[in-house]
Design an enzyme around this catalytic site. Structure first.
Site, PDB file in Angstrom:
ATOM      1  N   LYS A  66      -0.333  -4.221   4.461  1.00  0.00           N
ATOM      2  CA  LYS A  66      -0.957  -3.631   5.656  1.00  0.00           C
ATOM      3  C   LYS A  66      -2.334  -4.246   5.875  1.00  0.00           C
ATOM      4  O   LYS A  66      -2.713  -4.593   6.993  1.00  0.00           O
ATOM      5  CB  LYS A  66      -1.079  -2.112   5.497  1.00  0.00           C
ATOM      6  CG  LYS A  66       0.273  -1.411   5.474  1.00  0.00           C
ATOM      7  CD  LYS A  66       0.180   0.036   5.000  1.00  0.00           C
ATOM      8  CE  LYS A  66       1.584   0.522   4.631  1.00  0.00           C
ATOM      9  NZ  LYS A  66       1.590   1.727   3.807  1.00  0.00           N
ATOM     10  N   LYS A  91      -5.229   4.429  -2.408  1.00  0.00           N
ATOM     11  CA  LYS A  91      -3.895   4.586  -3.006  1.00  0.00           C
ATOM     12  C   LYS A  91      -3.963   5.751  -3.976  1.00  0.00           C
ATOM     13  O   LYS A  91      -5.049   6.258  -4.260  1.00  0.00           O
ATOM     14  CB  LYS A  91      -3.446   3.306  -3.718  1.00  0.00           C
ATOM     15  CG  LYS A  91      -4.522   2.687  -4.621  1.00  0.00           C
ATOM     16  CD  LYS A  91      -4.075   1.369  -5.209  1.00  0.00           C
ATOM     17  CE  LYS A  91      -4.294   0.173  -4.319  1.00  0.00           C
ATOM     18  NZ  LYS A  91      -3.105  -0.359  -3.689  1.00  0.00           N
ATOM     19  N   ARG A  92      -2.804   6.183  -4.485  1.00  0.00           N
ATOM     20  CA  ARG A  92      -2.827   7.222  -5.505  1.00  0.00           C
ATOM     21  C   ARG A  92      -3.739   6.792  -6.654  1.00  0.00           C
ATOM     22  O   ARG A  92      -3.801   5.612  -6.987  1.00  0.00           O
ATOM     23  CB  ARG A  92      -1.403   7.485  -6.031  1.00  0.00           C
ATOM     24  CG  ARG A  92      -0.495   8.182  -5.060  1.00  0.00           C
ATOM     25  CD  ARG A  92      -1.062   9.505  -4.610  1.00  0.00           C
ATOM     26  NE  ARG A  92      -1.112  10.464  -5.688  1.00  0.00           N
ATOM     27  CZ  ARG A  92      -0.183  11.387  -5.921  1.00  0.00           C
ATOM     28  NH1 ARG A  92       0.836  11.509  -5.118  1.00  0.00           N
ATOM     29  NH2 ARG A  92      -0.306  12.220  -6.941  1.00  0.00           N
ATOM     30  N   LYS A 147      -3.590   1.561 -11.743  1.00  0.00           N
ATOM     31  CA  LYS A 147      -4.124   0.997 -10.494  1.00  0.00           C
ATOM     32  C   LYS A 147      -5.617   0.677 -10.640  1.00  0.00           C
ATOM     33  O   LYS A 147      -6.214   0.033  -9.792  1.00  0.00           O
ATOM     34  CB  LYS A 147      -3.896   1.961  -9.331  1.00  0.00           C
ATOM     35  CG  LYS A 147      -2.410   2.169  -8.992  1.00  0.00           C
ATOM     36  CD  LYS A 147      -2.226   3.133  -7.838  1.00  0.00           C
ATOM     37  CE  LYS A 147      -0.782   3.544  -7.619  1.00  0.00           C
ATOM     38  NZ  LYS A 147      -0.007   2.582  -6.813  1.00  0.00           N
ATOM     39  N   THR A 193       2.301  -1.786  -1.099  1.00  0.00           N
ATOM     40  CA  THR A 193       2.571  -2.047   0.318  1.00  0.00           C
ATOM     41  C   THR A 193       1.283  -2.013   1.132  1.00  0.00           C
ATOM     42  O   THR A 193       1.212  -2.611   2.199  1.00  0.00           O
ATOM     43  CB  THR A 193       3.580  -1.041   0.902  1.00  0.00           C
ATOM     44  OG1 THR A 193       3.272   0.263   0.424  1.00  0.00           O
ATOM     45  CG2 THR A 193       4.997  -1.393   0.512  1.00  0.00           C
ATOM     46  N   HIS A 243      11.812   1.299  -8.435  1.00  0.00           N
ATOM     47  CA  HIS A 243      10.473   1.171  -7.841  1.00  0.00           C
ATOM     48  C   HIS A 243       9.344   1.200  -8.850  1.00  0.00           C
ATOM     49  O   HIS A 243       8.176   1.240  -8.461  1.00  0.00           O
ATOM     50  CB  HIS A 243      10.223   2.276  -6.820  1.00  0.00           C
ATOM     51  CG  HIS A 243      11.049   2.152  -5.584  1.00  0.00           C
ATOM     52  ND1 HIS A 243      10.601   1.517  -4.448  1.00  0.00           N
ATOM     53  CD2 HIS A 243      12.307   2.569  -5.310  1.00  0.00           C
ATOM     54  CE1 HIS A 243      11.539   1.561  -3.523  1.00  0.00           C
ATOM     55  NE2 HIS A 243      12.591   2.195  -4.020  1.00  0.00           N
TER      56      HIS A 243
HETATM   57  C1  26V Z   1       6.323   9.294  -9.185  1.00  0.00           C
HETATM   58  C2  26V Z   1       5.972  10.596  -9.423  1.00  0.00           C
HETATM   59  C3  26V Z   1       4.609  11.013  -9.215  1.00  0.00           C
HETATM   60  C4  26V Z   1       4.312  12.451  -9.330  1.00  0.00           C
HETATM   61  C5  26V Z   1       5.255  13.282 -10.031  1.00  0.00           C
HETATM   62  C6  26V Z   1       6.651  12.855 -10.120  1.00  0.00           C
HETATM   63  C7  26V Z   1       6.943  11.449  -9.874  1.00  0.00           C
HETATM   64  C8  26V Z   1       8.194  10.981 -10.072  1.00  0.00           C
HETATM   65  C9  26V Z   1       8.512   9.681  -9.840  1.00  0.00           C
HETATM   66  C10 26V Z   1       7.602   8.842  -9.382  1.00  0.00           C
HETATM   67  C11 26V Z   1       8.057   7.441  -9.147  1.00  0.00           C
HETATM   68  C12 26V Z   1       7.283   6.762  -8.197  1.00  0.00           C
HETATM   69  C13 26V Z   1       7.721   5.364  -8.012  1.00  0.00           C
HETATM   70  C14 26V Z   1       6.909   4.732  -6.954  1.00  0.00           C
HETATM   71  O1  26V Z   1       6.322   5.401  -6.142  1.00  0.00           O
HETATM   72  N1  26V Z   1       6.860   3.435  -6.932  1.00  0.00           N
HETATM   73  C15 26V Z   1       6.112   2.698  -5.941  1.00  0.00           C
HETATM   74  O2  26V Z   1       7.055   2.255  -4.991  1.00  0.00           O
HETATM   75  C16 26V Z   1       6.448   1.487  -3.970  1.00  0.00           C
HETATM   76  C17 26V Z   1       7.534   1.156  -2.984  1.00  0.00           C
HETATM   77  O3  26V Z   1       8.461   0.314  -3.556  1.00  0.00           O
HETATM   78  C18 26V Z   1       5.794   0.260  -4.546  1.00  0.00           C
HETATM   79  O4  26V Z   1       5.142  -0.451  -3.511  1.00  0.00           O
HETATM   80  C19 26V Z   1       4.775   0.639  -5.604  1.00  0.00           C
HETATM   81  O5  26V Z   1       4.258  -0.518  -6.215  1.00  0.00           O
HETATM   82  C20 26V Z   1       5.427   1.530  -6.617  1.00  0.00           C
HETATM   83  O6  26V Z   1       4.463   2.024  -7.533  1.00  0.00           O
END
Ligand code: 26V
Length: 804
Positions: free
Chosen positions: A660, A548-549, A554, A656, A363
């Site tokens: 929406k 979004k975050r 971003k 996503t 992802h």
């Molecule tokens: C994020 C975080 C954030 C806080 C602390 C720990 C941690 C560990 C792993 C991640 C990975 C996040 C990956 C993610 O959220 N990817 C998002 O996935 C969505 C669904 O596929 C996609 O639409 C987004 O573009 C993508 O950033």
């Protein structure tokens, strides 16, 4: 329980009321007319669960032995469930009529419903949409995650800054939608491995002196839309083992301090989602959470299929496990462990089964999110699992060297355990899963060409793309009833289950009556949003939304700089035509992410200035919506005119919210990244506002070590320079961001800024001058949003991955 009636889909209002009355006394020892809104919700949820219980039980036992999909994810962002369950089970009128008789108010009940936010953002929300679609498509498809006591923090804005407060959604230990099952497993940590010879002369590993932790399963029902399927999302809770188990493990439970410490450590596992990992202990806790989920989940599956009498050598015919990002990767060695050590399958058979069962989705290409663990941490926390990972690595490397003939530098990049002893989870997934997919076409190309290129060259057949989607039931049917009614009037109601029919809306793109109605619906949604959120903004202005975050990739900071440039421009040129615009932003910054927190602060400081500057004559307004969550998204998105999707090309895997927004008739202002690329292909370039560097150019600049400092741009564009100088004045937050962008503009914020501003003026002009053309573009976006339902995504996962 002494019930007068058993509820089902066809129950009458009278019957339903009776059950609510009984439940009211049972749950709260109060008559039904004395309940507050939260208690009303609890009673209602309880009764609706009962209404589904028959179907739920049937699906649980899976009588026709459908192949089961278990979607393991460290996060699920469910949002509120009541309305979604009412819609899916088609009991809206039954519930509404019943509570009306009782004098209850549905809106109040929905407001009181707790909102499980045991997730960060897109990844978790996608998982929630997926289980909805799996149930709708009548797959035996389930989710598995952790029952965190705290979800993602609650965000407050105090003096323009983000303050994090704990999200105590499960404070009373009770969530009305879930049901505690009888299933419990022991998850074993630490200890040491000894080998014994069994009667056949085989070496059998025995884990000794381990620390047992109990995993308890709670299931949340997931009903499909308009069918009788009720699947579940299983959440695992950690608990202290019974004295019997402790005794068996030789643990002294009579020592009070010892037990206190043990209880504390066990409780920690489910306390927080993504605990702070800046310390060794924090990092280890995350790893513990991951193994806890994987071990409990895999044990329960093996138990289930053994009880069904299934030969585990053929497990892959009955089971698919999906690994959602790297966090649940330990299902792989855990499945190997159980098949070999407990079920007596040899390595080769266990490997064959495991690789056929497991599939992986990536992802993100952001390096910091690709998980890596110190080997010694695994070795001490889960010693047997570490051994298995070493052995997988050894055999695979052998294969790469001798069969594939790869050279050692390539093998070094591919090994699970690198030369420093770190364990690379994505590498393990690529080696062991039969399928590896990205989440949008562009993202998958980047995985194949760059991030996972070594694995792609080794096993290209494993790679495939599955473009994300959204559950259109929540994100259109529930959140935008006005628009749905308009579509019903134009197309009939079949489109609701067959989204492809939305395409027929293109027949009306030149029908001014229809366009007028569409404009009216949007205006109504805008007024509703303003009222519900109690905002001081004009519903007649353009609603430009970025939700979004908060992350540097971003580029919310680019949005801020754009606003400053427009502001400066309007102050200098008060006569310049500019249709009033409201810039809406929402999102949380990770607690330790300083730059992201600075962005929030700067946006809010800027809002104070612009919103109070009479010279601007109300032409610009800024609003930061605090504590962004699913419910707020459901209100904001139908009200948006402009959808801000502006990441640095290549960095947003899919996105996503872009889907929406388009489905709700907003126009995208964005870069060619993630699923924006596919959105553009469907709507055509005339119906989207694109700007900025494209992926190839971005990757080229990274590869050629192009100077990433912002000096050149600032020195050559006086307007950008002016905006940057302005940014610098926003105390330390602005000052830090200023220096960050100048010294290392890694995400090309300044590079894309001028084009972004120019596009915004184009958007503004078109909205102001050509209302029908704007509405036509909105309609084209809605009509072409049909591919972005997760029903399509899940069907493709089914065909290409799980049932292949
Ligand atoms: C994020 C975080 C954030 C806080 C602390 C720990 C941690 C560990 C792993 C991640 C990975 C996040 C990956 C993610 O959220 N990817 C998002 O996935 C969505 C669904 O596929 C996609 O639409 C987004 O573009 C993508 O950033």
């Amino acid at each position: 329980m002494n019930r007068l009636v058993m509820l089902n889909q066809k129950s009458s209002v009278e019957e339903f009321k009776k059950v609510l009355e009984v439940d009211s006394v049972k749950l709260f020892q109060k008559p039904i007319n004395k309940l507050n809104a939260l208690e009303q919700f609890d009673v209602l949820a309880n009764s609706i669960k009962e209404l589904m219980s028959h179907d739920w039980e049937r699906c649980n036992t899976n009588p026709s032995n459908k192949k089961e999909i278990h979607y393991f994810s460290i996060e699920f962002l469910l949002g509120k469930q009541l309305k979604s369950i009412m819609l899916n089970r088609q009991i809206e009128s039954l519930v509404k009529d019943t509570i009306e008789e009782l004098g209850w108010n549905l809106d109040d009940i929905v407001k009181a419903e707790p909102e499980p936010a045991i997730a960060n953002g897109g990844l978790g929300r996608l998982a929630a949409c997926f289980i909805d679609s799996m149930a709708t498509l009548q797959y035996a498809g389930y989710g598995q995650t952790i029952r965190y006591r705290h979800g993602l923090f609650k965000q407050h804005i105090v003096n323009n800054e983000q303050v994090e407060l704990p999200d105590r959604w499960l404070d009373n230990g009770y969530y009305a939608w879930d049901t505690k099952t009888k299933e419990e497993y022991i998850v074993k940590f630490r200890g040491s491995v000894r080998f014994e010879t069994d009667s056949n002369g085989e070496l059998v590993p025995i884990l000794e002196n381990y620390e047992p932790i109990i995993a308890k399963a709670y299931d949340i029902p997931v009903p499909g839309y308009n069918n009788s399927t009720v699947n579940y999302l299983r959440t695992w809770e950690a608990d202290v083992p019974s004295y019997d188990i402790l005794e068996e493990c030789g643990i002294n439970y009579c020592h009070e301090d010892n037990m206190k410490r043990r209880r504390f450590l066990i409780n920690q596992i489910c306390e927080y989602l993504y605990p702070d990992d800046s310390t060794y202990e924090g990092k280890e806790l995350r790893l513990k959470q991951e193994y806890f989920l994987c071990s409990a989940g895999v044990q329960s599956l093996i138990n289930k299929f053994k009880n069904r009498g299934i030969d585990l050598k053929e497990l892959d015919k009955y089971l698919a496990i999906h690994i959602n990002d790297t966090h649940p990767s330990l299902v792989i060695p855990e499945l190997m462990r159980i098949l070999m050590d407990e079920e007596g399958l040899g390595w080769n058979k266990a490997w064959e089964v495991t690789t056929k069962v497991c599939s992986y989705t990536n992802h993100t290409i952001m390096q910091e999110a690709l998980e890596v663990w110190p080997g010694h941490m695994l070795q001490s926390l889960i010693p047997r699992i570490y051994m298995i990972i070493q052995e997988i690595d050894r055999r695979y490397v052998d294969h790469l060297r001798h069969v594939k003939g790869f050279n050692s530098s390539k093998i070094d990049r591919m090994k699970i355990i690198d030369n420093y002893g770190n364990v690379r989870m994505a590498n393990m997934d690529c080696m062991c899963c039969h399928s590896i997919n990205g989440v949008a076409a562009l993202h998958t190309e980047i995985l194949k060409d760059e991030t996972l290129n070594d694995f792609y060259t080794a096993e290209p057949e494993k790679f495939n793309n599955k473009t994300n989607g959204i559950a259109h039931r929540r994100w259109l049917l529930l959140s935008n009833p006005e628009l749905c009614e308009l579509i019903d009037n134009l197309l009939g109601t079949e489109w609701r289950t067959d989204l492809k029919q939305l395409k027929q809306l293109e027949n009306f793109v030149n029908d001014e009556k229809v366009l007028e109605q569409l404009i009216k619906v949007k205006a109504e949604n805008k007024r509703n949003f303003v009222k519900e959120m109690n905002l001081d903004i004009s519903p007649d202005s353009i609603f430009d939304v970025q939700i979004k975050r908060i992350h540097m990739y971003k580029r919310q900071i680019m949005n801020v700089l754009r606003i400053i440039m427009i502001y400066n421009d309007l102050i200098e040129n008060p006569q310049k035509p500019f249709y009033p615009m409201t810039f809406i932003m929402a999102g949380k910054a990770a607690a330790g992410y300083r730059s992201a927190k600075n962005v929030i602060k700067v946006f809010n400081m800027l809002a104070d200035i612009i919103n109070n500057d009479s010279r601007i004559e109300g032409k610009m307004k800024l609003v930061f919506i605090e504590d962004y969550n699913v419910s707020k998204a459901e209100l904001i998105i139908p009200a948006a005119d402009v959808s801000e999707q502006i990441p640095t090309a290549s960095k947003e895997a899919s996105g996503t919210s872009n889907m929406k927004f388009m489905m709700n008739g907003a126009l995208t202002l964005g870069t060619l990244d993630g699923a924006n690329v596919e959105i553009t292909e469907y709507v055509g370039e005339d119906n989207i506002f694109l700007f900025g560097l494209q992926k190839d150019e971005v990757l080229k600049r990274y590869a050629t070590w192009t100077d990433l400092s912002g000096h050149y741009i600032v020195n050559n564009n006086p307007k950008i320079k002016q905006a940057m100088e302005h940014l610098k004045t926003f105390n330390s937050a602005g000052n830090e961001l200023y220096h960050e962008l100048l010294s290392n503009d890694y995400f090309f914020t300044l590079t894309d800024l001028q084009e972004y501003v120019d596009k915004t003026y184009e958007v503004n002009n078109m909205y102001a001058q050509e209302a029908f053309l704007w509405a036509k573009k909105c309609l084209i976006n809605i009509a072409n949003s049909f591919p972005f339902t997760t029903d399509r995504t899940i069907e493709q996962y089914g065909q290409d991955i799980w049932f292949k």
